[in-house]
Design a protein around this motif. Structure first.
Motif, PDB file in Angstrom:
ATOM      1  N   UNK A   1       0.818  -1.212   0.000  1.00  0.00           N
ATOM      2  CA  UNK A   1       0.000   0.000   0.000  1.00  0.00           C
ATOM      3  C   UNK A   1       0.856   1.267   0.000  1.00  0.00           C
ATOM      4  N   UNK A   2       2.064   1.201   0.553  1.00  0.00           N
ATOM      5  CA  UNK A   2       2.929   2.384   0.599  1.00  0.00           C
ATOM      6  C   UNK A   2       3.506   2.744  -0.767  1.00  0.00           C
ATOM      7  N   UNK A   3       3.558   1.767  -1.681  1.00  0.00           N
ATOM      8  CA  UNK A   3       4.090   1.996  -3.030  1.00  0.00           C
ATOM      9  C   UNK A   3       3.039   1.611  -4.063  1.00  0.00           C
ATOM     10  N   UNK A   4       1.798   1.973  -3.797  1.00  0.00           N
ATOM     11  CA  UNK A   4       0.671   1.502  -4.606  1.00  0.00           C
ATOM     12  C   UNK A   4       0.778   1.881  -6.074  1.00  0.00           C
ATOM     13  N   UNK A   5       1.380   3.005  -6.397  1.00  0.00           N
ATOM     14  CA  UNK A   5       1.466   3.452  -7.788  1.00  0.00           C
ATOM     15  C   UNK A   5       2.582   2.774  -8.574  1.00  0.00           C
ATOM     16  N   UNK A   6       3.407   1.992  -7.895  1.00  0.00           N
ATOM     17  CA  UNK A   6       4.535   1.339  -8.560  1.00  0.00           C
ATOM     18  C   UNK A   6       4.684  -0.080  -8.028  1.00  0.00           C
ATOM     19  N   UNK A   7       3.591  -0.817  -8.046  1.00  0.00           N
ATOM     20  CA  UNK A   7       3.565  -2.156  -7.447  1.00  0.00           C
ATOM     21  C   UNK A   7       3.148  -3.181  -8.496  1.00  0.00           C
ATOM     22  N   UNK A   8       3.997  -3.375  -9.503  1.00  0.00           N
ATOM     23  CA  UNK A   8       3.625  -4.172 -10.667  1.00  0.00           C
ATOM     24  C   UNK A   8       4.574  -5.350 -10.869  1.00  0.00           C
ATOM     25  N   UNK A   9       4.046  -6.407 -11.487  1.00  0.00           N
ATOM     26  CA  UNK A   9       4.889  -7.540 -11.861  1.00  0.00           C
ATOM     27  C   UNK A   9       5.301  -8.402 -10.690  1.00  0.00           C
ATOM     28  N   UNK A  10       4.380  -9.243 -10.217  1.00  0.00           N
ATOM     29  CA  UNK A  10       4.718 -10.121  -9.098  1.00  0.00           C
ATOM     30  C   UNK A  10       5.863 -11.058  -9.418  1.00  0.00           C
ATOM     31  N   UNK A  11       5.863 -11.618 -10.639  1.00  0.00           N
ATOM     32  CA  UNK A  11       6.956 -12.494 -11.048  1.00  0.00           C
ATOM     33  C   UNK A  11       8.084 -11.728 -11.703  1.00  0.00           C
ATOM     34  N   UNK A  12       7.759 -11.024 -12.812  1.00  0.00           N
ATOM     35  CA  UNK A  12       8.759 -10.270 -13.565  1.00  0.00           C
ATOM     36  C   UNK A  12       8.178  -8.915 -13.957  1.00  0.00           C
ATOM     37  N   UNK A  13       8.964  -7.855 -13.815  1.00  0.00           N
ATOM     38  CA  UNK A  13       8.602  -6.525 -14.305  1.00  0.00           C
ATOM     39  C   UNK A  13       9.659  -6.062 -15.302  1.00  0.00           C
ATOM     40  N   UNK A  14       9.198  -5.644 -16.494  1.00  0.00           N
ATOM     41  CA  UNK A  14      10.118  -5.190 -17.540  1.00  0.00           C
ATOM     42  C   UNK A  14       9.783  -3.762 -17.931  1.00  0.00           C
ATOM     43  N   UNK A  15      10.796  -2.913 -18.013  1.00  0.00           N
ATOM     44  CA  UNK A  15      10.638  -1.505 -18.362  1.00  0.00           C
ATOM     45  C   UNK A  15      11.754  -1.068 -19.299  1.00  0.00           C
ATOM     46  N   UNK A  16      11.569   0.097 -19.915  1.00  0.00           N
ATOM     47  CA  UNK A  16      12.647   0.771 -20.648  1.00  0.00           C
ATOM     48  C   UNK A  16      13.313  -0.113 -21.701  1.00  0.00           C
ATOM     49  N   UNK A  17      12.511  -0.693 -22.607  1.00  0.00           N
ATOM     50  CA  UNK A  17      13.028  -1.480 -23.721  1.00  0.00           C
ATOM     51  C   UNK A  17      13.769  -2.745 -23.282  1.00  0.00           C
ATOM     52  N   UNK A  18      13.515  -3.200 -22.084  1.00  0.00           N
ATOM     53  CA  UNK A  18      14.097  -4.470 -21.670  1.00  0.00           C
ATOM     54  C   UNK A  18      13.373  -5.616 -22.368  1.00  0.00           C
ATOM     55  N   UNK A  19      13.961  -6.810 -22.324  1.00  0.00           N
ATOM     56  CA  UNK A  19      13.446  -7.926 -23.129  1.00  0.00           C
ATOM     57  C   UNK A  19      13.582  -9.233 -22.368  1.00  0.00           C
ATOM     58  N   UNK A  20      12.527 -10.061 -22.427  1.00  0.00           N
ATOM     59  CA  UNK A  20      12.551 -11.382 -21.814  1.00  0.00           C
ATOM     60  C   UNK A  20      12.138 -12.431 -22.831  1.00  0.00           C
TER      61      UNK A  20
ATOM     62  N   UNK B   1       8.987  -2.499 -23.652  1.00  0.00           N
ATOM     63  CA  UNK B   1       9.562  -3.792 -23.265  1.00  0.00           C
ATOM     64  C   UNK B   1       8.981  -4.895 -24.139  1.00  0.00           C
ATOM     65  N   UNK B   2       9.717  -5.991 -24.277  1.00  0.00           N
ATOM     66  CA  UNK B   2       9.267  -7.134 -25.064  1.00  0.00           C
ATOM     67  C   UNK B   2       9.289  -8.385 -24.212  1.00  0.00           C
ATOM     68  N   UNK B   3       8.254  -9.221 -24.382  1.00  0.00           N
ATOM     69  CA  UNK B   3       8.208 -10.529 -23.741  1.00  0.00           C
ATOM     70  C   UNK B   3       7.863 -11.564 -24.801  1.00  0.00           C
ATOM     71  N   UNK B   4       8.699 -12.585 -24.958  1.00  0.00           N
ATOM     72  CA  UNK B   4       8.452 -13.662 -25.906  1.00  0.00           C
ATOM     73  C   UNK B   4       8.298 -14.961 -25.115  1.00  0.00           C
ATOM     74  N   UNK B   5       7.192 -15.655 -25.306  1.00  0.00           N
ATOM     75  CA  UNK B   5       6.935 -16.905 -24.598  1.00  0.00           C
ATOM     76  C   UNK B   5       6.943 -18.038 -25.606  1.00  0.00           C
ATOM     77  N   UNK B   6       7.755 -19.073 -25.319  1.00  0.00           N
ATOM     78  CA  UNK B   6       7.819 -20.241 -26.192  1.00  0.00           C
ATOM     79  C   UNK B   6       7.558 -21.490 -25.368  1.00  0.00           C
ATOM     80  N   UNK B   7       6.380 -22.071 -25.566  1.00  0.00           N
ATOM     81  CA  UNK B   7       6.006 -23.323 -24.902  1.00  0.00           C
ATOM     82  C   UNK B   7       6.093 -23.211 -23.389  1.00  0.00           C
ATOM     83  N   UNK B   8       5.725 -22.047 -22.860  1.00  0.00           N
ATOM     84  CA  UNK B   8       5.762 -21.860 -21.429  1.00  0.00           C
ATOM     85  C   UNK B   8       4.380 -21.926 -20.815  1.00  0.00           C
ATOM     86  N   UNK B   9       4.294 -21.706 -19.498  1.00  0.00           N
ATOM     87  CA  UNK B   9       3.024 -21.767 -18.793  1.00  0.00           C
ATOM     88  C   UNK B   9       2.957 -20.668 -17.750  1.00  0.00           C
ATOM     89  N   UNK B  10       1.870 -19.889 -17.802  1.00  0.00           N
ATOM     90  CA  UNK B  10       1.592 -18.916 -16.773  1.00  0.00           C
ATOM     91  C   UNK B  10       0.396 -19.428 -15.973  1.00  0.00           C
TER      92      UNK B  10
END
Length: 226
Positions: free
Chosen positions: A145-164, A189-198
């Motif tokens: 609650x103290x960082x409510x405006x920047x509390x994203x991506x429980x597993x992975x957070x990607x910003x600024x043209x980063x890539x996964x 940011x880019x995320x590519x999923x190949x035969x994965x599971x969320x």
């Protein structure tokens, strides 16, 4: 002055070997950093490669509770377990990367890590790249609650043209205070999923998972759909 006796009988009792060490694993645990990488940090084009290690319960006051890569640094971990790491103020409860750095994670688990802001398991900035291969990211938590405006991506957070690139991996049980239970992608940011599971912890549209090679558009993250 008495001579120093180095015989076996005069040695102090050695510390007990940890179970994982006895099994042949290198173990990092309960380490702390004030800026980046509670266990280790790689930067300025340095290269670190680690196999069959355990990282447990370490802390960074700023970013990267366990591992940190920056400044074109390269970090490769295989057959490892990163668990219980946290940051007290910044991003990337388990792992943090920025500045054109590159991380490869193979046959590894990342679990139980906590960030008060974004990226409970891992946070990527400034064109950083990560390859996730046959690995699991689970039960990580981003935000409060103290960082409510920047509390994203429980597993992975990607910003600024980063890539996964996520291959044959699982993300499940991760939680974000705001959006992106499993994955949050923002700002080109880019995320590519190949035969994965969320799994549990994400509201990813089911149709995306029908493609073996899927690029997740940042617009879905902005809608909170990751």
């Amino acid at each position: 002055m008495s001579p120093i006796n180095l015989s076996t009988s005069s040695h102090p009792t050695p510390l007990p070997m940890c179970p994982l060490c006895a099994a042949g694993k290198t173990t990092f645990y309960d380490n702390m950093a004030s800026v980046c990488g509670g266990d280790l940090s790689v930067a300025e084009e340095a290269i670190i490669s680690i196999k069959a290690a355990s990282f447990e319960g370490s802390t960074s006051a700023s970013v990267g509770g366990s591992l940190c890569a920056s400044g074109n640094g390269t970090l490769s971990i295989a057959q490892c377990a990163v668990s219980g790491a946290r940051t007290t103020e910044g991003n990337g409860g388990g792992i943090y990367a920025l500045g054109d750095s590159h991380i490869t994670i193979e046959d590894t688990s990342l679990s139980g890590c906590i960030s008060p802001t974004s990226g409970g398991g891992m946070s990527m900035f400034e064109r950083a790249q990560v390859e996730l291969i046959r690995s699991s990211i689970f039960n990580n938590t981003a935000g409060n609650v103290d960082y409510a405006d920047n509390s994203d991506g429980g597993g992975i957070a990607l910003n600024d043209q980063s890539r996964a690139v996520i291959t044959s991996s699982q993300l499940h049980g991760n939680k974000a205070f705001r959006v992106g239970g499993a994955v949050y992608a923002h700002d080109q940011a880019e995320v590519h999923i190949m035969a994965g599971k969320l799994g549990t912890g994400t509201v990813l549209p089911a149709w995306l998972l029908t493609h073996l090679h899927t690029q997740i558009s940042p617009r879905y993250a902005r809608r909170g759909m990751l």
